[in-house]
Scaffold this motif. Structure first.
Motif, short mmCIF file in Angstrom:
data_model
loop_
_atom_site.label_atom_id
_atom_site.label_comp_id
_atom_site.label_asym_id
_atom_site.label_seq_id
_atom_site.Cartn_x
_atom_site.Cartn_y
_atom_site.Cartn_z
N LEU A 399 -26.73 -37.39 -14.68
CA LEU A 399 -26.24 -36.10 -15.18
C LEU A 399 -26.80 -34.91 -14.39
O LEU A 399 -26.65 -33.77 -14.81
N ALA A 400 -27.43 -35.18 -13.27
CA ALA A 400 -28.22 -34.13 -12.60
C ALA A 400 -27.50 -33.40 -11.48
O ALA A 400 -27.87 -32.28 -11.14
N GLU A 401 -26.49 -34.01 -10.87
CA GLU A 401 -25.91 -33.42 -9.66
C GLU A 401 -24.76 -32.46 -9.98
O GLU A 401 -23.75 -32.85 -10.54
N TYR A 402 -24.92 -31.20 -9.62
CA TYR A 402 -23.88 -30.21 -9.88
C TYR A 402 -22.76 -30.33 -8.84
O TYR A 402 -22.96 -30.83 -7.73
N ARG A 403 -21.60 -29.84 -9.21
CA ARG A 403 -20.41 -29.95 -8.36
C ARG A 403 -20.37 -28.84 -7.31
O ARG A 403 -20.93 -27.76 -7.49
N ILE A 404 -19.61 -29.09 -6.26
CA ILE A 404 -19.37 -28.09 -5.22
C ILE A 404 -18.78 -26.81 -5.82
O ILE A 404 -19.03 -25.70 -5.36
N PHE A 405 -18.02 -26.97 -6.89
CA PHE A 405 -17.35 -25.85 -7.56
C PHE A 405 -18.33 -24.74 -7.93
O PHE A 405 -17.98 -23.56 -7.89
N VAL A 406 -19.57 -25.11 -8.28
CA VAL A 406 -20.56 -24.11 -8.68
C VAL A 406 -21.72 -24.03 -7.69
O VAL A 406 -22.68 -23.29 -7.91
N LYS A 544 -28.11 -27.16 -15.93
CA LYS A 544 -27.00 -28.00 -16.38
C LYS A 544 -26.70 -29.17 -15.45
O LYS A 544 -26.26 -30.24 -15.90
N GLY A 545 -26.92 -29.00 -14.16
CA GLY A 545 -26.62 -30.08 -13.23
C GLY A 545 -25.18 -30.54 -13.34
O GLY A 545 -24.25 -29.76 -13.23
N ALA A 549 -18.61 -30.19 -17.48
CA ALA A 549 -17.61 -29.80 -16.48
C ALA A 549 -18.05 -28.48 -15.87
O ALA A 549 -18.60 -27.61 -16.57
N PRO A 550 -17.86 -28.28 -14.57
CA PRO A 550 -18.36 -27.06 -13.92
C PRO A 550 -17.83 -25.77 -14.53
O PRO A 550 -18.56 -24.79 -14.64
N LEU A 551 -16.57 -25.78 -14.95
CA LEU A 551 -16.01 -24.59 -15.59
C LEU A 551 -16.73 -24.30 -16.91
O LEU A 551 -17.04 -23.15 -17.23
N ASP A 552 -17.04 -25.35 -17.67
CA ASP A 552 -17.75 -25.18 -18.93
C ASP A 552 -19.15 -24.62 -18.69
O ASP A 552 -19.65 -23.80 -19.47
N GLY A 558 -21.65 -17.41 -19.91
CA GLY A 558 -21.09 -16.07 -20.13
C GLY A 558 -20.19 -15.54 -19.05
O GLY A 558 -19.83 -14.35 -19.07
N VAL A 559 -19.79 -16.39 -18.09
CA VAL A 559 -18.87 -15.95 -17.04
C VAL A 559 -17.69 -16.91 -16.98
O VAL A 559 -17.87 -18.09 -16.68
#
Length: 593
Positions: A399-406, A544-545, A549-552, A558-559
């Protein structure tokens, strides 16, 4: 300078990943064993709650070890490419990765097949860590192929990457550029430096010699680019997506409306600000005609300020202070634990990046020269590394790796905080103008240029997906017109610029470029909140990692990038900086009079 001449304090310490080649080999063998063990569980993943948890715990362990192998070998070769053992390690690690992908190709299909049983397991608290990863697999169900086709697609990935890998390995040879009566070597690495030369003849010749080669090989590049697009389109059709764009957006869990919004904001709603910027450039530089090879000319002469590594860390501690004491304390940790490979040297990879794994330190590679760019780059990459640090600290590996999206948000926030600090603590008008000019250049390249690229990419994909036969002339005509719309009346788009469409590597990344504009816009929103003392939501975002979902993740902080207000604020900020810069240079001119 050679690597062995650099003080070890300025090099990263990769031994914390693998203390010896024996340790690397042991990890490699453990990965092979784990692949074999996981493969034997095919058909029995969901037999019981215990077998389900055990399987994904083992898969998580495999992923961690495999990432360690690849990251270590890649980072080692980036600073010492002639080390044969490191090259062998990297090659072996990539081969093992591909074998793993093929061997475990059955997993998603089996999870989908056993959805009912798995959902019962997920309802129990003991399995809550697996909920989001399983939800993502279930979300892909409408686009999943049968086992035979999935196995075939896994084996085809190397083939589908041929256009991209060929592009990356293709080395053009350019005619030298005459500078002060002497021929100077030209390549992709130093092209930009020629565009900074005050002599128009040098800039023009560099531009012509550079893009003449892309013109010469235009049909080769056309075949590579169209081959890449056809491969992506083929996979999108096979997985029953309406288009390649929507297949790409699906990976990030966003709708086409978001892509359309981002592109519209940069290409239509706020484009007049970009045209105003290019017009101001022409006026400040006193050019009768402004060509595309003039737009890199500095609007402000580089101020005579240099920074030592110590200076940079002292400044960053103050600039990033709004993020909290624990955040800036990690600057000292980064130095003490040798996260950072600072100095340029012979054969070291150019540029900068943040890298590492769940088990390693969040390493940083940079090429420090002591100029403002070195300070800004350090802030940027430290933002990436702290995003990784907090994500890894607060989540288990799966659950640690964040997406390219963010991915570009945290790095850009740090740059914005640095700029804000330097502007507020400078009483030198030249210095302020220099900082504002750099920020404008960054925002133009990120918020405007990338939306133009996104439009080109979208229209090219759309034409190919419709089965239209495109010649190089068609592709270059499209790119030329988009450039003219982008620059406006203040810039002459020279003929050879049309071949610039073959020069942009991001066109091989499949609808990646719009994320730069989105990332910068979101970062501006966060930076404004942080400077107003609203830090908690952003700090929560950093933890969040890949647990949501990156949008969430952005919305919970708050953005919401689906709202026009985010872009109104971001492009409005660009206008504010443009007006500040105009005022700054006008004041300087009046002072000189």
């Amino acid at each position: 300078m050679k690597r062995n001449q650099i003080d070890s304090a300025y090099t990263w310490d990769l031994s914390s990943m693998f203390a010896s080649q024996e340790a690397f080999n042991t990890c490699y063998q453990e990965c092979e064993s784990l692949v074999n063990a996981l493969t034997k569980q095919k058909g029995h993943i969901a037999d019981t709650k215990e077998s389900f948890c055990d399987f994904f715990d083992q898969q998580e362990e495999l992923s961690r070890k495999l990432n360690n192998l690849i990251s270590y070998a890649r980072m080692y070769t980036d600073v010492d490419p002639d080390e044969e053992t490191a090259q062998q390690n990297l090659s072996k690690a990539y081969v093992l990765y591909q074998k793993t992908v093929v061997a475990l190709n059955f997993v998603d299909l089996e999870v989908m097949k056993e959805k009912e049983s798995i959902e019962k397991y997920l309802a129990e608290d003991a399995c809550k860590a697996y909920r989001y990863p399983m939800q993502e697999i279930f979300r892909r169900m409408p686009h999943q192929l049968d086992e035979e086709k999935e196995a075939m697609m896994a084996q085809m990935q190397d083939i589908l990457r041929v256009p991209e890998s060929t592009y990356e390995s293709f080395r053009l040879e350019f005619e030298p550029v005459m500078v002060d009566g002497k021929p100077v070597f030209l390549n992709g690495g130093n092209y930009h430096q020629f565009l900074l030369n005050p002599d128009e003849k040098v800039r023009k010749e560099a531009f012509e010699h550079y893009f003449q080669e892309y013109k010469r090989y235009q049909n080769v590049f056309l075949n590579l680019l169209s081959g890449h697009i056809k491969g992506k389109a083929f996979e999108a059709r096979l997985r029953d997506f309406p288009s390649t764009l929507e297949a790409s957006l699906f990976e990030d869990g966003v709708e086409k409306a978001l892509f359309d919004l981002v592109v519209r904001m940069g290409n239509e709603t706020y484009r007049p600000y970009a045209h105003e910027y290019f017009k101001l450039r022409k006026e400040i530089l006193g050019l009768q005609q402004q060509h595309v090879y003039d737009i890199a000319l500095p609007l402000v002469k580089s101020v005579d300020i240099t920074y030592t590594v110590d200076d940079c860390f002292a400044i960053l501690k103050k600039a990033l202070a709004p993020l909290g004491e624990d955040y800036i304390a990690m600057l000292d940790v980064a130095r003490e634990e040798r996260w950072i490979d600072f100095m340029p040297h012979e054969k070291k990879r150019s540029g900068a990046y943040s890298a590492g794994t769940y088990d390693s330190k969040p390493f940083i590679l940079t090429n420090f020269t002591g100029e403002y760019d070195s300070l800004s780059t350090l802030a940027h990459e430290f933002g990436h590394s702290m995003h990784s640090y907090y994500s890894h600290k607060h989540n288990r590996a799966m659950l640690a790796e964040y997406r390219i999206f963010v991915a570009e948000v945290a790095s850009t926030v740090n740059e914005l905080l640095l700029n804000d600090y330097l502007l507020k603590h400078s009483d030198n008008n030249d210095h302020k103008a220099y900082l504002l000019s750099n920020l404008l250049n960054q925002m133009i390249g990120t918020m405007y240029r990338q939306t133009m690229y996104a439009t080109f990419e979208y229209q090219l994909y759309e034409a190919i997906e419709k089965g239209e036969a495109l010649s190089s002339k068609d592709v270059c005509d499209l790119y030329e017109q988009l450039n003219k719309d982008y620059f406006g009346d203040s810039v002459i788009v020279d003929d050879l610029q049309r071949y610039g469409c073959y020069h942009v590597p991001h066109f091989y990344y499949n609808f990646y470029v719009y994320k730069y504009t989105l990332g910068m816009s979101v970062a501006i929103s966060f930076a404004k909140k942080i400077l107003n003392g609203e830090v908690d939501a952003y700090r929560e975002f950093l933890t969040k990692g890949g647990s949501e979902a990156p949008l969430d993740e952005l919305m919970h902080a708050g953005v919401d990038p689906r709202q026009t207000q985010v872009y109104e604020d971001a492009f409005g900020y660009f206008k504010e900086i443009l007006d500040q810069f105009r005022s700054c240079v006008t004041h300087e001119t009046s002072q000189k009079r």
